[in-house]
Design a protein around this motif. Sequence first.
Motif, PDB file in Angstrom:
ATOM      1  N   LYS A 134       0.869  -1.166   0.000  1.00 31.32           N
ATOM      2  CA  LYS A 134       0.000   0.000   0.000  1.00 31.32           C
ATOM      3  C   LYS A 134       0.907   1.218   0.000  1.00 31.32           C
ATOM      4  O   LYS A 134       2.112   1.105   0.247  1.00 31.32           O
ATOM      5  CB  LYS A 134      -0.895   0.015   1.250  1.00 31.32           C
ATOM      6  CG  LYS A 134      -1.695  -1.269   1.499  1.00 31.32           C
ATOM      7  CD  LYS A 134      -2.400  -1.202   2.855  1.00 31.32           C
ATOM      8  CE  LYS A 134      -3.036  -2.527   3.231  1.00 31.32           C
ATOM      9  NZ  LYS A 134      -4.222  -2.824   2.410  1.00 31.32           N
ATOM     10  N   THR A 165      -3.182   5.215   0.209  1.00 26.85           N
ATOM     11  CA  THR A 165      -4.021   4.499  -0.744  1.00 26.85           C
ATOM     12  C   THR A 165      -3.750   3.001  -0.632  1.00 26.85           C
ATOM     13  O   THR A 165      -2.664   2.580  -0.237  1.00 26.85           O
ATOM     14  CB  THR A 165      -3.763   4.993  -2.175  1.00 26.85           C
ATOM     15  OG1 THR A 165      -4.754   4.453  -3.053  1.00 26.85           O
ATOM     16  CG2 THR A 165      -2.384   4.614  -2.671  1.00 26.85           C
ATOM     17  N   ASP A 166      -4.748   2.219  -0.966  1.00 22.71           N
ATOM     18  CA  ASP A 166      -4.679   0.773  -0.779  1.00 22.71           C
ATOM     19  C   ASP A 166      -3.861   0.126  -1.901  1.00 22.71           C
ATOM     20  O   ASP A 166      -3.360   0.794  -2.797  1.00 22.71           O
ATOM     21  CB  ASP A 166      -6.092   0.188  -0.729  1.00 22.71           C
ATOM     22  CG  ASP A 166      -6.195  -1.004   0.196  1.00 22.71           C
ATOM     23  OD1 ASP A 166      -5.165  -1.687   0.390  1.00 22.71           O
ATOM     24  OD2 ASP A 166      -7.288  -1.274   0.720  1.00 22.71           O
ATOM     25  N   LYS A 188      -4.632  -2.902  -7.930  1.00 26.48           N
ATOM     26  CA  LYS A 188      -5.343  -4.070  -8.431  1.00 26.48           C
ATOM     27  C   LYS A 188      -4.414  -4.972  -9.236  1.00 26.48           C
ATOM     28  O   LYS A 188      -3.665  -4.510 -10.109  1.00 26.48           O
ATOM     29  CB  LYS A 188      -6.527  -3.633  -9.294  1.00 26.48           C
ATOM     30  CG  LYS A 188      -7.456  -4.785  -9.666  1.00 26.48           C
ATOM     31  CD  LYS A 188      -8.730  -4.283 -10.316  1.00 26.48           C
ATOM     32  CE  LYS A 188      -9.680  -5.450 -10.611  1.00 26.48           C
ATOM     33  NZ  LYS A 188     -10.941  -4.975 -11.246  1.00 26.48           N
ATOM     34  N   ASN A 230      -0.855  -0.238 -11.596  1.00 27.24           N
ATOM     35  CA  ASN A 230      -1.558  -1.472 -11.252  1.00 27.24           C
ATOM     36  C   ASN A 230      -1.251  -2.500 -12.332  1.00 27.24           C
ATOM     37  O   ASN A 230      -0.321  -2.320 -13.120  1.00 27.24           O
ATOM     38  CB  ASN A 230      -3.062  -1.224 -11.058  1.00 27.24           C
ATOM     39  CG  ASN A 230      -3.782  -0.776 -12.322  1.00 27.24           C
ATOM     40  OD1 ASN A 230      -3.323  -0.986 -13.446  1.00 27.24           O
ATOM     41  ND2 ASN A 230      -4.942  -0.136 -12.151  1.00 27.24           N
ATOM     42  N   GLU A 286      -4.453   9.668 -10.253  1.00 28.41           N
ATOM     43  CA  GLU A 286      -5.636  10.147  -9.533  1.00 28.41           C
ATOM     44  C   GLU A 286      -5.381  11.583  -9.074  1.00 28.41           C
ATOM     45  O   GLU A 286      -4.234  12.005  -8.901  1.00 28.41           O
ATOM     46  CB  GLU A 286      -5.934   9.277  -8.297  1.00 28.41           C
ATOM     47  CG  GLU A 286      -6.011   7.788  -8.538  1.00 28.41           C
ATOM     48  CD  GLU A 286      -7.243   7.333  -9.296  1.00 28.41           C
ATOM     49  OE1 GLU A 286      -8.168   8.163  -9.500  1.00 28.41           O
ATOM     50  OE2 GLU A 286      -7.277   6.153  -9.700  1.00 28.41           O
ATOM     51  N   GLN A 305      -5.729  13.756   1.849  1.00 27.95           N
ATOM     52  CA  GLN A 305      -6.940  12.948   1.929  1.00 27.95           C
ATOM     53  C   GLN A 305      -6.689  11.578   1.297  1.00 27.95           C
ATOM     54  O   GLN A 305      -6.030  11.486   0.253  1.00 27.95           O
ATOM     55  CB  GLN A 305      -8.096  13.656   1.225  1.00 27.95           C
ATOM     56  CG  GLN A 305      -8.478  14.960   1.907  1.00 27.95           C
ATOM     57  CD  GLN A 305      -9.652  15.637   1.254  1.00 27.95           C
ATOM     58  OE1 GLN A 305     -10.381  15.017   0.471  1.00 27.95           O
ATOM     59  NE2 GLN A 305      -9.875  16.906   1.568  1.00 27.95           N
ATOM     60  N   PRO A 306      -7.176  10.514   1.939  1.00 31.04           N
ATOM     61  CA  PRO A 306      -6.985   9.171   1.369  1.00 31.04           C
ATOM     62  C   PRO A 306      -7.474   9.109  -0.074  1.00 31.04           C
ATOM     63  O   PRO A 306      -8.470   9.735  -0.440  1.00 31.04           O
ATOM     64  CB  PRO A 306      -7.834   8.287   2.287  1.00 31.04           C
ATOM     65  CG  PRO A 306      -7.863   9.026   3.582  1.00 31.04           C
ATOM     66  CD  PRO A 306      -7.904  10.474   3.219  1.00 31.04           C
ATOM     67  N   ILE A 307      -6.771   8.343  -0.880  1.00 32.25           N
ATOM     68  CA  ILE A 307      -7.044   8.276  -2.323  1.00 32.25           C
ATOM     69  C   ILE A 307      -7.564   6.888  -2.677  1.00 32.25           C
ATOM     70  O   ILE A 307      -6.974   5.873  -2.301  1.00 32.25           O
ATOM     71  CB  ILE A 307      -5.773   8.582  -3.122  1.00 32.25           C
ATOM     72  CG1 ILE A 307      -5.344  10.042  -2.872  1.00 32.25           C
ATOM     73  CG2 ILE A 307      -5.995   8.345  -4.621  1.00 32.25           C
ATOM     74  CD1 ILE A 307      -4.001  10.382  -3.474  1.00 32.25           C
ATOM     75  N   THR A 308      -8.667   6.860  -3.407  1.00 33.28           N
ATOM     76  CA  THR A 308      -9.242   5.613  -3.899  1.00 33.28           C
ATOM     77  C   THR A 308      -8.852   5.416  -5.354  1.00 33.28           C
ATOM     78  O   THR A 308      -8.926   6.352  -6.160  1.00 33.28           O
ATOM     79  CB  THR A 308     -10.777   5.640  -3.784  1.00 33.28           C
ATOM     80  OG1 THR A 308     -11.135   5.815  -2.408  1.00 33.28           O
ATOM     81  CG2 THR A 308     -11.392   4.341  -4.293  1.00 33.28           C
ATOM     82  N   HIS A 309      -8.421   4.218  -5.710  1.00 38.93           N
ATOM     83  CA  HIS A 309      -8.095   3.926  -7.103  1.00 38.93           C
ATOM     84  C   HIS A 309      -9.387   3.857  -7.920  1.00 38.93           C
ATOM     85  O   HIS A 309     -10.367   3.226  -7.499  1.00 38.93           O
ATOM     86  CB  HIS A 309      -7.363   2.593  -7.215  1.00 38.93           C
ATOM     87  CG  HIS A 309      -6.083   2.565  -6.437  1.00 38.93           C
ATOM     88  ND1 HIS A 309      -5.387   1.401  -6.195  1.00 38.93           N
ATOM     89  CD2 HIS A 309      -5.366   3.546  -5.855  1.00 38.93           C
ATOM     90  CE1 HIS A 309      -4.304   1.672  -5.495  1.00 38.93           C
ATOM     91  NE2 HIS A 309      -4.271   2.965  -5.272  1.00 38.93           N
ATOM     92  N   THR A 310      -9.386   4.476  -9.067  1.00 36.95           N
ATOM     93  CA  THR A 310     -10.571   4.496  -9.917  1.00 36.95           C
ATOM     94  C   THR A 310     -10.215   4.105 -11.339  1.00 36.95           C
ATOM     95  O   THR A 310      -9.061   4.214 -11.766  1.00 36.95           O
ATOM     96  CB  THR A 310     -11.206   5.899  -9.940  1.00 36.95           C
ATOM     97  OG1 THR A 310     -10.311   6.813 -10.587  1.00 36.95           O
ATOM     98  CG2 THR A 310     -11.526   6.384  -8.537  1.00 36.95           C
TER      99      THR A 310
END
Length: 554
Positions: free
Chosen positions: A241, A261-262, A265, A287, A308, A319-324
């Motif tokens: 991560k 961020t996690d 993928k 990814n 992102e 702020q935490p970031i989400t993969h999109t």
Amino acid sequence: MRKSFLSATLLVALRLAASAPGSYGQAAPKLGENPFLRDVFTADPAPLVYKDKVYLYVGHDEAKEGQMFNMNDWRCYSSSDLKNWTAHGPIMNVRDFKWATKDAWASQVVARNGKFYFYAAVQEGAPANAKAIGVAVSDSPTGPFVDARGSALVSDKSTPGPNGWDDIDPTVFVDDDGTAWLAWGNPNCYLAKLKPNMTELDGPIQRIEVPNYTEGPWLHKRGSTYYLTYAAFAHQGMSEKLCYATAPSVTGPWTYQGILTDQAKNSYTIHPGIIEFKKQWYLFYHNATLTLPTGESGALGRRSVCAEYLYYNPDGTIQPITHTVAGLSAPPRKGDNPAPPRHPPATPAAATPLSASPGVTITQNTQPRPSQWPGTPVFSTMPNPANLALDNLSFNHNKGVTSFGQTFEVKADCRLTRLDLFGGDGFGTDAKQPVALALYDLGPANGLAADAAAYSVGTNLLGATNSQNFNYTPQAAGILQFDFAAANQVMLKVGHRYALELQGAAKSAPLFWRVSRQDTYGGGSAYQDRQPVQLNNKRGYDFALAVYGVALTN
């Protein structure tokens, strides 16, 4: 003319690849959708803002089935809007460093002195035969780059230790005062000043101590705050991560801010690159979701670059970031939103007292990377924990365990005054990830072999009053100190064997206890669920433990 024609041709090819069916996302993905480079597999993105463009430097993944990584050259792409990218082809091959043999791994380019300096991780040839960092130079951000030294800038002899892969993943940061800094490393994060010529180190190599660090550091600055973002948790048995820390200076002290961020993928690795471009901040990463028009799909060694938007909180944290999938095809938000909850909350990097039972003081990270135990312990399982205890174990080990124990003997009757463990990292304790400390008398040592196949326990000697359900916040690996000086002290008897245990919830990872790679202590052994620790289907290890006490007198 030839270079201009080549760039234009590659841009057309890149756009065609982006519209090819079978890729991750839509059949005809929008510009800016992730992964946004689709002509070849790419990894370890390193963006550079220069004038009105972003230049993106990446490794070229060519691994076939059954290969981990097969990377021979580095590529460059440029864009003025981060949606339309021009491919400039290979800018350098690993063998352009004549002293290197393979592995065109992570790189970064910085502009300085009217030139462009390219820093890259490679495999150095004999006699070192280990990872190293080279530096090349060009008059243009798109190359060609040529070796600036004819030798490694950082080699294995620069960072002596048991691992030949220490010297990878360089990042270079030029501060406002013009000072240039190089950071790199796996599993240690190294930092060194660069001379103004950008091709020599200027002073000693330092270490940055932050929790859960694995590799891939990236330094940047916003206002007066310095940020270190890095790939984390691989050395704790998990997919990587991104975590980050902040500091008032590039030399620290660094405050861990938690997970940014996690995991990516389909990829156990991840690599950050952070920039501000036209008043908007961005995170680049990779990814393994792309399928090329040829039908090759993403895998361990076939990764693809993504991006992102990145936003800050009012207090300067990210702020935490989400993969999109949408990535930069979606418009950015208008301004930063209010701060969302963060995990974990910011904690100081200095030694931190923890809550404990009455009369017991617990202090974490009193000494990062200890080369020896402080003071004079009654005994220790190893003399040099930092160099001997190289592996991390927590309750997520194998299929999950609920206890880790180290058995030991004392050579004389004594009152237990303190216990020191070498450990740290992890996610921290909470209601779902508790950790308790327990101590058991296993009986006469001659009735139980030092490396017995199992042991059973009776009463916890720490008792109801002193049982240690303790709070822990993530810290860089160091000494966790349990001080019993003001408590009802346990009496340890000569000729008895004892087991000290960390107890917790199976599959959780609140913190990690460091364990050796060989049998370092003859009076006991390391256990999981009260059976010998198994690493690589072998047993015979020890946790890093020191016991302190006061001898009893008649």
